[in-house]
Design a protein around this motif. Structure first.
Motif, PDB file in Angstrom:
ATOM      1  N   ASP A   1       7.702  -1.376   2.747  1.00 59.26           N
ATOM      2  CA  ASP A   1       6.520  -2.139   2.082  1.00 59.26           C
ATOM      3  C   ASP A   1       5.830  -1.277   0.817  1.00 59.26           C
ATOM      4  O   ASP A   1       5.998  -0.031   1.059  1.00 59.26           O
ATOM      5  CB  ASP A   1       5.582  -2.856   2.933  1.00 59.26           C
ATOM      6  CG  ASP A   1       5.029  -4.272   2.181  1.00 59.26           C
ATOM      7  OD1 ASP A   1       5.204  -4.284   1.136  1.00 59.26           O
ATOM      8  OD2 ASP A   1       4.173  -4.819   3.021  1.00 59.26           O
ATOM      9  N   ARG A   2       5.271  -2.228  -0.133  1.00 64.68           N
ATOM     10  CA  ARG A   2       4.098  -1.539  -0.842  1.00 64.68           C
ATOM     11  C   ARG A   2       2.693  -1.384  -0.024  1.00 64.68           C
ATOM     12  O   ARG A   2       3.054  -1.784   1.237  1.00 64.68           O
ATOM     13  CB  ARG A   2       3.769  -2.265  -1.967  1.00 64.68           C
ATOM     14  CG  ARG A   2       3.633  -3.539  -1.532  1.00 64.68           C
ATOM     15  CD  ARG A   2       2.892  -4.375  -2.779  1.00 64.68           C
ATOM     16  NE  ARG A   2       1.664  -3.753  -3.243  1.00 64.68           N
ATOM     17  CZ  ARG A   2       1.116  -4.242  -4.497  1.00 64.68           C
ATOM     18  NH1 ARG A   2       1.329  -5.085  -5.116  1.00 64.68           N
ATOM     19  NH2 ARG A   2       0.128  -3.609  -4.963  1.00 64.68           N
TER      20      ARG A   2
ATOM     21  N   ARG B   1      11.022  -3.218  -8.345  1.00 66.18           N
ATOM     22  CA  ARG B   1      10.613  -4.310  -8.663  1.00 66.18           C
ATOM     23  C   ARG B   1       8.885  -4.295  -8.796  1.00 66.18           C
ATOM     24  O   ARG B   1       8.289  -4.901  -9.619  1.00 66.18           O
ATOM     25  CB  ARG B   1      10.732  -5.363  -7.732  1.00 66.18           C
ATOM     26  CG  ARG B   1      12.598  -5.599  -7.723  1.00 66.18           C
ATOM     27  CD  ARG B   1      13.169  -6.587  -8.916  1.00 66.18           C
ATOM     28  NE  ARG B   1      12.746  -7.846  -8.447  1.00 66.18           N
ATOM     29  CZ  ARG B   1      13.579  -8.419  -7.516  1.00 66.18           C
ATOM     30  NH1 ARG B   1      14.646  -8.173  -7.145  1.00 66.18           N
ATOM     31  NH2 ARG B   1      13.274  -9.728  -7.068  1.00 66.18           N
ATOM     32  N   VAL B   2       8.300  -3.923  -7.850  1.00 62.87           N
ATOM     33  CA  VAL B   2       7.022  -3.846  -7.786  1.00 62.87           C
ATOM     34  C   VAL B   2       6.363  -3.036  -8.823  1.00 62.87           C
ATOM     35  O   VAL B   2       5.431  -3.318  -9.652  1.00 62.87           O
ATOM     36  CB  VAL B   2       6.646  -3.274  -6.470  1.00 62.87           C
ATOM     37  CG1 VAL B   2       4.627  -2.980  -6.567  1.00 62.87           C
ATOM     38  CG2 VAL B   2       6.676  -4.194  -5.214  1.00 62.87           C
ATOM     39  N   GLU B   3       6.904  -1.701  -9.324  1.00 62.38           N
ATOM     40  CA  GLU B   3       6.321  -1.229 -10.341  1.00 62.38           C
ATOM     41  C   GLU B   3       6.636  -1.811 -11.473  1.00 62.38           C
ATOM     42  O   GLU B   3       5.868  -1.423 -12.571  1.00 62.38           O
ATOM     43  CB  GLU B   3       6.973   0.317 -10.280  1.00 62.38           C
ATOM     44  CG  GLU B   3       6.577   1.239  -9.160  1.00 62.38           C
ATOM     45  CD  GLU B   3       5.291   1.450  -8.989  1.00 62.38           C
ATOM     46  OE1 GLU B   3       4.659   2.056  -9.998  1.00 62.38           O
ATOM     47  OE2 GLU B   3       4.733   1.395  -8.083  1.00 62.38           O
TER      48      GLU B   3
ATOM     49  N   SER C   1       7.173  -6.986   5.695  1.00 65.84           N
ATOM     50  CA  SER C   1       6.103  -6.477   5.464  1.00 65.84           C
ATOM     51  C   SER C   1       5.221  -6.181   6.181  1.00 65.84           C
ATOM     52  O   SER C   1       4.847  -6.326   7.408  1.00 65.84           O
ATOM     53  CB  SER C   1       5.503  -8.220   4.736  1.00 65.84           C
ATOM     54  OG  SER C   1       4.121  -7.904   4.406  1.00 65.84           O
TER      55      SER C   1
ATOM     56  N   TYR D   1       4.049   3.709  -1.076  1.00 69.10           N
ATOM     57  CA  TYR D   1       4.919   2.757  -0.518  1.00 69.10           C
ATOM     58  C   TYR D   1       5.045   3.304   1.032  1.00 69.10           C
ATOM     59  O   TYR D   1       4.899   4.700   1.356  1.00 69.10           O
ATOM     60  CB  TYR D   1       6.256   2.654  -1.224  1.00 69.10           C
ATOM     61  CG  TYR D   1       5.967   2.028  -2.453  1.00 69.10           C
ATOM     62  CD1 TYR D   1       6.434   0.815  -2.673  1.00 69.10           C
ATOM     63  CD2 TYR D   1       5.641   2.732  -3.696  1.00 69.10           C
ATOM     64  CE1 TYR D   1       6.333  -0.052  -3.984  1.00 69.10           C
ATOM     65  CE2 TYR D   1       5.556   2.200  -4.748  1.00 69.10           C
ATOM     66  CZ  TYR D   1       5.773   0.710  -5.038  1.00 69.10           C
ATOM     67  OH  TYR D   1       5.557  -0.042  -6.125  1.00 69.10           O
TER      68      TYR D   1
ATOM     69  N   LEU E   1      12.894  -2.223  -4.012  1.00 67.32           N
ATOM     70  CA  LEU E   1      11.211  -2.721  -3.824  1.00 67.32           C
ATOM     71  C   LEU E   1      10.466  -2.116  -4.684  1.00 67.32           C
ATOM     72  O   LEU E   1       9.658  -2.731  -5.340  1.00 67.32           O
ATOM     73  CB  LEU E   1      10.679  -2.583  -2.261  1.00 67.32           C
ATOM     74  CG  LEU E   1       9.535  -2.816  -1.912  1.00 67.32           C
ATOM     75  CD1 LEU E   1       9.318  -4.462  -1.878  1.00 67.32           C
ATOM     76  CD2 LEU E   1       9.259  -2.202  -0.531  1.00 67.32           C
TER      77      LEU E   1
ATOM     78  N   ALA F   1       6.421  -7.173  -9.986  1.00 67.54           N
ATOM     79  CA  ALA F   1       6.573  -8.174  -9.281  1.00 67.54           C
ATOM     80  C   ALA F   1       5.450  -8.137  -8.183  1.00 67.54           C
ATOM     81  O   ALA F   1       4.912  -7.264  -7.730  1.00 67.54           O
ATOM     82  CB  ALA F   1       7.782  -7.863  -8.384  1.00 67.54           C
ATOM     83  N   ASP F   2       5.065  -9.333  -7.613  1.00 68.53           N
ATOM     84  CA  ASP F   2       4.093  -9.746  -6.718  1.00 68.53           C
ATOM     85  C   ASP F   2       4.681  -9.633  -5.027  1.00 68.53           C
ATOM     86  O   ASP F   2       4.942 -10.958  -5.043  1.00 68.53           O
ATOM     87  CB  ASP F   2       3.257 -10.830  -7.006  1.00 68.53           C
ATOM     88  CG  ASP F   2       1.818 -10.818  -6.027  1.00 68.53           C
ATOM     89  OD1 ASP F   2       2.065 -10.164  -4.962  1.00 68.53           O
ATOM     90  OD2 ASP F   2       0.984 -11.687  -6.255  1.00 68.53           O
ATOM     91  N   HIS F   3       5.172  -8.558  -4.617  1.00 69.33           N
ATOM     92  CA  HIS F   3       5.980  -8.668  -3.609  1.00 69.33           C
ATOM     93  C   HIS F   3       5.225  -9.467  -2.394  1.00 69.33           C
ATOM     94  O   HIS F   3       5.813 -10.115  -1.331  1.00 69.33           O
ATOM     95  CB  HIS F   3       6.662  -7.308  -2.951  1.00 69.33           C
ATOM     96  CG  HIS F   3       7.067  -7.102  -1.605  1.00 69.33           C
ATOM     97  ND1 HIS F   3       8.310  -7.601  -1.580  1.00 69.33           N
ATOM     98  CD2 HIS F   3       6.649  -6.329  -0.685  1.00 69.33           C
ATOM     99  CE1 HIS F   3       8.972  -7.495  -0.421  1.00 69.33           C
ATOM    100  NE2 HIS F   3       7.989  -6.848   0.177  1.00 69.33           N
ATOM    101  N   ASP F   4       3.892  -9.313  -2.254  1.00 72.74           N
ATOM    102  CA  ASP F   4       2.954  -9.834  -1.117  1.00 72.74           C
ATOM    103  C   ASP F   4       3.251 -11.393  -1.404  1.00 72.74           C
ATOM    104  O   ASP F   4       3.293 -11.884  -0.345  1.00 72.74           O
ATOM    105  CB  ASP F   4       1.571  -9.633  -1.500  1.00 72.74           C
ATOM    106  CG  ASP F   4       1.366  -8.042  -0.873  1.00 72.74           C
ATOM    107  OD1 ASP F   4       2.500  -7.276  -0.307  1.00 72.74           O
ATOM    108  OD2 ASP F   4       0.482  -7.284  -1.464  1.00 72.74           O
TER     109      ASP F   4
END
Ligand code: FAD
Length: 427
Positions: free
Chosen positions: A349-350, A383-385, A412, A357, A380, A388-391
């Motif tokens: 996860d982030r 995408r997050v960097e 998560s 991470y 992941l 993207a709002d992975h949460d």
């Protein structure tokens, strides 16, 4: 010296992440306090590759990963010399009420994992020398009920595609060499002692010798030291799942004459074992309730020698299952440390610190998934960097070999705890 991305830890997980980040074109530095790759908990691994997990994402990840082991040279993509190899021994999962077939088989069906259902007669026929008795619950050796005859017999689920990797340390070395061939830099004997941040993002890490390495992204792949590293970085307060190191022993004993059987997961007696071509039988434990679990706050303080008590308990349990197995007088084997997540499911996860991470909480069961963990972490992070709002909307990872879509929300840090987990290394 600076990097786009720093990976802390060159175990099988960190080395795999480094390979995929380097493959994606990032400037990667891997910091490892040991003198080489794979010398942490990875080197103690039993390296069993099996598919039974309590979540669909867990089964899918393990199934995808095994194709990476089958095509190890192809996965690495570089000639890196001697390779770890996958031995397809098959695995027998003995029936046990806490992890019933009714839970695992629908997941196998959904993912497409081949299996055979065996009754106790088939078990006895297909695994020569096995005692198919039901002994549940596992007991301590000083409990006289331990020695009672079985009251019933049990069957099993057999997965022919399972097996083990011959040399887990070498697998990490292979991944590290492939990552280096893609341009990743490995700095051994380099201990991270501080994570610097500004404006809610990570900015650099510092080593014990004072070296500062500026970077935009840091990945915590520190194995059983991961909780300590999170504390250094000041992350963890929003985690619903914690991690904690646990000492483990795996006994090495002579294989009973003529035993060429599959790996056996035997939660009924609280043990697992697998053979080694031309070598020992490896016997580990499945955290039965009757045993004292060896939690520790600091992995560096664990006794690295196998103990007579654990050795005797594990091997005697295995000898109930394989009556031709002798229990040697002297303890021999390896000691390692699990990085146990509260629900025995890893955290990929982030975190709430931008750019920081985690690939942690591997719970004694993620060696097998290493080839895929590198890929899913690289996806992941990318995408997050990129916003993207992975949460809120978890990244879905398309597994390249099987085409399966894996919901990374299952790993998560803020998940509802996986209530289907077995409370053991089986996940
Ligand atoms: C006894 C045992 C049996 C197992 N059996 C199986 C099995 O049969 N099948 C399976 O799938 N899995 C199994 N596992 C689990 C599997 O081996 C682990 O999940 C996996 O190896 C973890 O890899 P890692 O890279 O996360 O951790 P590690 O290999 O521990 O690597 C982490 C690295 O981080 C480094 N590090 C830590 N802190 C710092 C710091 N501050 N600065 C720099 N470096 C740092 C450490 O030196 C270490 O090398 C087993 C584990 C054990 C212990």
């Amino acid at each position: 010296m600076s990097a786009d991305m720093v990976v802390i830890g060159a175990g099988v997980i960190g080395s795999s992440i480094a390979l995929e980040l380097a493959r994606a074109g990032h400037r990667v530095i891997v910091l490892e306090r040991a003198p080489g790759a794979g010398q942490g908990s990875t080197s103690a691994s039993s390296a069993i590759v099996r598919f039974n997990f309590s979540t669909i994402a867990g089964v899918a990840t393990a199934w995808e990963a095994h194709f990476g082991w089958l095509d190890w040279a192809g996965h690495l993509g570089h000639d890196v010399g001697d390779l770890a190899s996958f031995r397809q021994s098959g695995l027998v999962l003995l029936d046990v009420d806490v992890a019933p077939r009714t839970s695992s088989l629908p997941l196998f069906d959904k993912i497409g994992v081949p299996y055979e259902e065996w009754d106790s007669a088939t078990l006895a026929e297909r695994v020569p020398g096995i005692d198919a008795g039901r002994y549940w619950p596992p007991k301590r050796l000083d409990d006289e009920e331990f020695w009672q005859d079985a009251k019933d017999s049990l069957g099993a689920v057999y997965t022919p595609d399972a097996g083990y990797v011959s040399d887990p340390g070498l697998a990490a070395v292979n991944l590290a060499a492939a990552a280096a061939a893609h341009g990743a830099e490995f700095r051994f004997r380099s201990t991270v002692t501080a994570v610097e941040k500004a404006g809610g993002r990570v900015t650099a890490v510092r080593l014990s010798d004072g070296t500062r390495i500026p970077c935009a992204v840091v990945v915590n792949a520190a194995g059983p030291w991961s909780g300590a590293l999170n504390r250094l970085a000041g992350v963890g307060s929003d985690f619903t799942v914690g991690v904690r190191p646990m000492r483990q022993e795996v006994a090495h004993v002579p294989v009973p004459a003529g035993y060429h059987g599959p790996a056996v997961a035997d939660m009924d007696l609280g043990t697992y074992f697998r053979g080694e071509v031309g070598g020992d039988l490896l016997v580990g434990g499945t955290e039965p309730e009757c045993d004292l679990l060896q939690w520790t706050d600091d992995p560096d303080t664990v006794d690295v020698h196998p103990t007579a008590a654990v050795f005797e308990a594990q091997v005697t349990r295995a000898a109930r299952r394989l009556p031709d197995l002798a229990v040697p007088n002297r303890a021999r084997g390896v000691v390692g440390v699990y990085d146990v997540a509260d629900d025995w499911t890893p955290i990929y996860d982030r975190t709430d610190l931008g750019g920081f991470y985690v690939a942690i909480g591997t719970s004694g069961n993620q060696f097998k998934n290493a080839p895929v963990v590198g890929q899913l972490m690289a996806e992941l992070i990318d995408r997050v960097e990129n916003g993207a709002d992975h949460d809120a909307s978890p990244v879905r990872f398309r597994a390249p070999r099987t085409g399966l879509e894996i919901d990374l929300g299952a790993f998560s840090r803020r998940r509802s705890r996986n209530s289907a987990n077995s409370g053991t290394v089986m996940g």
